[in-house]
Design an enzyme around this catalytic site. Structure first.
Site, PDB file in Angstrom:
ATOM      1  N   LYS A 171       0.851  -1.206   0.000  1.00  7.36           N
ATOM      2  CA  LYS A 171       0.000   0.000   0.000  1.00  7.36           C
ATOM      3  C   LYS A 171       0.881   1.249   0.000  1.00  7.36           C
ATOM      4  CE  LYS A 171      -3.912  -0.124   2.487  1.00  7.36           C
ATOM      5  NZ  LYS A 171      -4.856  -0.060   3.611  1.00  7.36           N
TER       6      LYS A 171
ATOM      7  N   CYS B 277     -17.997   0.224   9.913  1.00  3.14           N
ATOM      8  CA  CYS B 277     -18.217   0.928  11.187  1.00  3.14           C
ATOM      9  C   CYS B 277     -19.441   0.451  11.957  1.00  3.14           C
ATOM     10  CB  CYS B 277     -18.321   2.421  10.932  1.00  3.14           C
ATOM     11  SG  CYS B 277     -16.763   3.129  10.400  1.00  3.14           S
TER      12      CYS B 277
HETATM   13  N1  LIG Z   1     -14.002   3.847   7.352  1.00  4.01           N
HETATM   14  C1  LIG Z   1     -14.811   4.711   7.946  1.00  4.01           C
HETATM   15  O1  LIG Z   1     -15.801   5.190   7.352  1.00  4.01           O
HETATM   16  C2  LIG Z   1     -14.536   5.177   9.362  1.00  4.01           C
HETATM   17  C3  LIG Z   1     -15.182   6.330   9.831  1.00  4.01           C
HETATM   18  C4  LIG Z   1     -14.929   6.757  11.128  1.00  4.01           C
HETATM   19  C5  LIG Z   1     -14.081   6.025  11.943  1.00  4.01           C
HETATM   20  N2  LIG Z   1     -13.493   4.880  11.468  1.00  4.01           N
HETATM   21  C6  LIG Z   1     -12.581   4.159  12.375  1.00  4.01           C
HETATM   22  O2  LIG Z   1     -11.241   4.483  12.015  1.00  4.01           O
HETATM   23  C7  LIG Z   1     -10.370   3.344  12.173  1.00  4.01           C
HETATM   24  C8  LIG Z   1      -9.705   3.011  10.859  1.00  4.01           C
HETATM   25  O3  LIG Z   1     -10.699   2.653   9.927  1.00  4.01           O
HETATM   26  P1  LIG Z   1     -10.352   2.488   8.380  1.00  4.01           P
HETATM   27  O4  LIG Z   1     -11.651   2.261   7.691  1.00  4.01           O
HETATM   28  O5  LIG Z   1      -9.468   3.593   7.944  1.00  4.01           O
HETATM   29  O6  LIG Z   1      -9.498   1.124   8.420  1.00  4.01           O
HETATM   30  P2  LIG Z   1      -8.601   0.505   7.228  1.00  4.01           P
HETATM   31  O7  LIG Z   1      -8.613  -0.958   7.458  1.00  4.01           O
HETATM   32  O8  LIG Z   1      -9.051   1.052   5.912  1.00  4.01           O
HETATM   33  O9  LIG Z   1      -7.152   1.087   7.505  1.00  4.01           O
HETATM   34  C9  LIG Z   1      -6.361   0.746   8.609  1.00  4.01           C
HETATM   35  C10 LIG Z   1      -4.906   0.729   8.169  1.00  4.01           C
HETATM   36  O10 LIG Z   1      -4.082   0.605   9.325  1.00  4.01           O
HETATM   37  C11 LIG Z   1      -2.959  -0.205   8.975  1.00  4.01           C
HETATM   38  N3  LIG Z   1      -2.348  -0.722  10.221  1.00  4.01           N
HETATM   39  C12 LIG Z   1      -2.845  -1.638  11.087  1.00  4.01           C
HETATM   40  N4  LIG Z   1      -2.019  -1.789  12.136  1.00  4.01           N
HETATM   41  C13 LIG Z   1      -0.963  -0.931  11.938  1.00  4.01           C
HETATM   42  C14 LIG Z   1       0.205  -0.604  12.684  1.00  4.01           C
HETATM   43  N5  LIG Z   1       0.444  -1.167  13.870  1.00  4.01           N
HETATM   44  N6  LIG Z   1       1.046   0.314  12.167  1.00  4.01           N
HETATM   45  C15 LIG Z   1       0.801   0.907  10.967  1.00  4.01           C
HETATM   46  N7  LIG Z   1      -0.298   0.638  10.226  1.00  4.01           N
HETATM   47  C16 LIG Z   1      -1.175  -0.251  10.707  1.00  4.01           C
HETATM   48  C17 LIG Z   1      -3.549  -1.269   8.080  1.00  4.01           C
HETATM   49  O11 LIG Z   1      -2.553  -1.874   7.283  1.00  4.01           O
HETATM   50  C18 LIG Z   1      -4.562  -0.451   7.260  1.00  4.01           C
HETATM   51  O12 LIG Z   1      -3.976   0.051   6.068  1.00  4.01           O
HETATM   52  C19 LIG Z   1     -11.246   2.234  12.735  1.00  4.01           C
HETATM   53  O13 LIG Z   1     -11.198   2.295  14.136  1.00  4.01           O
HETATM   54  C20 LIG Z   1     -12.646   2.641  12.261  1.00  4.01           C
HETATM   55  O14 LIG Z   1     -13.667   2.133  13.090  1.00  4.01           O
HETATM   56  C21 LIG Z   1     -13.690   4.452  10.193  1.00  4.01           C
END
Ligand SMILES: NC(=O)c1ccc[n+]([C@@H]2O[C@H](COP(=O)([O-])OP(=O)(O)OC[C@H]3O[C@@H](n4cnc5c(N)ncnc54)[C@H](O)[C@@H]3O)[C@@H](O)[C@H]2O)c1
Length: 437
Positions: free
Chosen positions: A39, A263
């Site tokens: 990525k 979510c």
């Molecule tokens: N997607 C949404 O619409 C949304 C909206 C509000 C809040 N959230 C919250 O935000 C958070 C992230 O959601 P998302 O949809 O972006 O998730 P996602 O899965 O799209 O992205 C998470 C990223 O974090 C990376 N990652 C995991 N562990 C890691 C580490 N230790 N070091 C570095 N990178 C690491 C993963 O490789 C991945 O690319 C979650 O808690 C989610 O509930 C999401």
């Protein structure tokens, strides 16, 4: 804090990438980290896989300006960041509950490499009580160093994430240090936006309760739709009549196959799990989840009764993402419906505008088509499962000629009933008892 803070964003997914690009666009210097090196390498080469309006342009503009960089290794650049946004995924296992390993891993990276870091921002959604656990863990490892923690939930909607992130409905910053909370709020440089500075537990609950309430509205209207199916009432008019009351509002009262995405289902499960760990089962939240899980069965039953059984039938599913205008298939009700029908012996043909990012399970279990007109050839029934606008403009006379059956199930109540009926097809909506065949 001036306009040129040095910020690290950990996690380059939906939340991390959008936040990193928006913060860089304000003028901050942003280093974005992800453990997924593929990525990172695609992002470094200007390839944005997330489908969000304006995001590729915002990433490119700020990369070109040198304000936004991507890294796979935490030791590269993290050391300079004063503020670190934690945007990693926080999944909920249906059996074991919230899984905070990625969050703890990201915090470890900050403790190991963030020599200049003074503020840790919890942008990921976390179950109630997480910040207290995180603080204890940090104190145990890092007792001598002051590190402010700010819970700063993200409220954006996928499909309009950049616009929401740049102009949010509210900024919530929860911290034991009011100064740190206000420093984080100031990073966004949007003083017009309502800002709430709270304690950490309250900020966690504002996010969790907001998502649970949105989920409750959807399950509520779906339960009303089941009664409308039985009585001949029209749920869309019921929702309109309810929504005109300002105490209720029209949004999230759209009947259909239920909520999904990364979510609402996972946050609802996390909240239920947190309440159980505090000693009781929250009946309202459990009912919201149960109604939603059952929506798939409601659609399957509509097909079953009208097709005279499911086994051996061919069904086309239009739309597989959890909602339109996103390439996000996580916890999609359309996927769950397809898999449920497939297990019941139905041959599933499926299409979606974001098919190039479809998960492997869709490739394994369904026959996939980029063209909806090809997808419907020879099927007994068509199910509209995701309300992509392209499916609302289909020519139903042509579709009818390609199908071998005549059943159209509108899982989102967005199709034009009279066009479908004029094409000689049977129509079934969600809670549209008066027009459903
Ligand atoms: N997607 C949404 O619409 C949304 C909206 C509000 C809040 N959230 C919250 O935000 C958070 C992230 O959601 P998302 O949809 O972006 O998730 P996602 O899965 O799209 O992205 C998470 C990223 O974090 C990376 N990652 C995991 N562990 C890691 C580490 N230790 N070091 C570095 N990178 C690491 C993963 O490789 C991945 O690319 C979650 O808690 C989610 O509930 C999401």
């Amino acid at each position: 804090m001036g306009s040129n803070s040095s910020i690290a964003v950990i996690g380059a997914g939906y939340v991390g990438l959008v936040n990193a690009a928006c913060l860089a666009d304000i003028g901050h210097s942003v280093a974005c980290f992800d453990t997924d090196s593929k990525k990172v390498s695609r992002l470094t080469n200007g390839i944005v896989d997330i489908l969000e309006p304006g995001l590729p342009e915002l990433v490119a503009k700020n990369q070109d300006a040198g304000r936004l960089t991507f890294h796979a290794a935490a030791d590269e650049g993290l050391g300079h960041a004063e503020t670190v946004f934690l945007c990693v995924d926080t999944p909920t296992d249906p059996v074991t509950g919230p899984d905070l390993r990625n969050l703890m891993g990201a915090i470890d990276s900050v403790l190991d490499h963030g020599e200049s870091t003074s503020t840790l921002v919890l942008r990921s959604t976390v179950p109630p009580g997480t910040t207290a656990i995180v603080s204890e863990n940090i104190a145990a490892r890092n007792g001598h160093r002051a590190l402010d923690i700010v819970v700063h939930p993200e409220f954006f909607q996928e499909g309009q994430a950049v616009a929401d992130c740049q102009a949010p409905s509210r900024v919530v910053v929860g911290s034991d240090s009011e100064a740190a909370a206000l420093r984080v709020a100031d990073l966004w440089q949007n003083p017009e936006t309502p800002c709430m500075a709270t304690d950490t537990a309250t900020a966690e609950m504002i996010k969790q309760a907001s998502n649970a309430f949105l989920a409750a509205k959807i399950s509520f209207i779906n339960e009303m739709a089941r009664i409308c199916d039985a009585t001949g009432a029209d749920i869309d008019l019921v929702a309109k009549g309810m929504g005109l009351d300002p105490r209720i509002g029209r949004r999230y009262l759209q009947a259909g196959i239920g909520f999904g995405g990364s979510c609402l289902p996972k946050d609802l499960r996390a909240l239920i799990s947190s309440a159980r760990s505090l000693g009781w089962s929250p009946p309202a939240l459990e009912a919201v989840l149960k109604v939603n899980d059952d929506q798939i069965l409601v659609i399957a039953e509509k097909l079953d009764t009208r097709l005279g059984g499911l086994r051996g039938k061919k069904v086309a599913i239009l739309g597989l993402t959890f909602k339109p205008d996103t390439a996000d298939f996580r916890d999609s009700p359309a996927m769950s419906l397809g898999l449920h029908l497939s297990r019941a012996g139905v041959e599933i043909r499926a299409t979606d505008p974001a098919l190039d990012q479809a998960p492997q399970v869709a490739k394994n279990e369904f026959e996939l088509f980029t063209d909806p007109e090809k997808c419907v050839v020879g099927v007994d029934a068509v199910v509209l499962a995701t309300a992509w606008s392209a499916y609302q403009d289909l020519n139903w006379a042509d579709i009818g000629r390609s199908m071998s059956g005549d059943l159209v199930v509108d899982g989102r109540n967005v199709l034009n009933v009279s066009e479908i009926k004029s094409a000689g097809l049977r129509y079934v909506g969600a809670g549209r008892g008066s027009v459903s065949d």
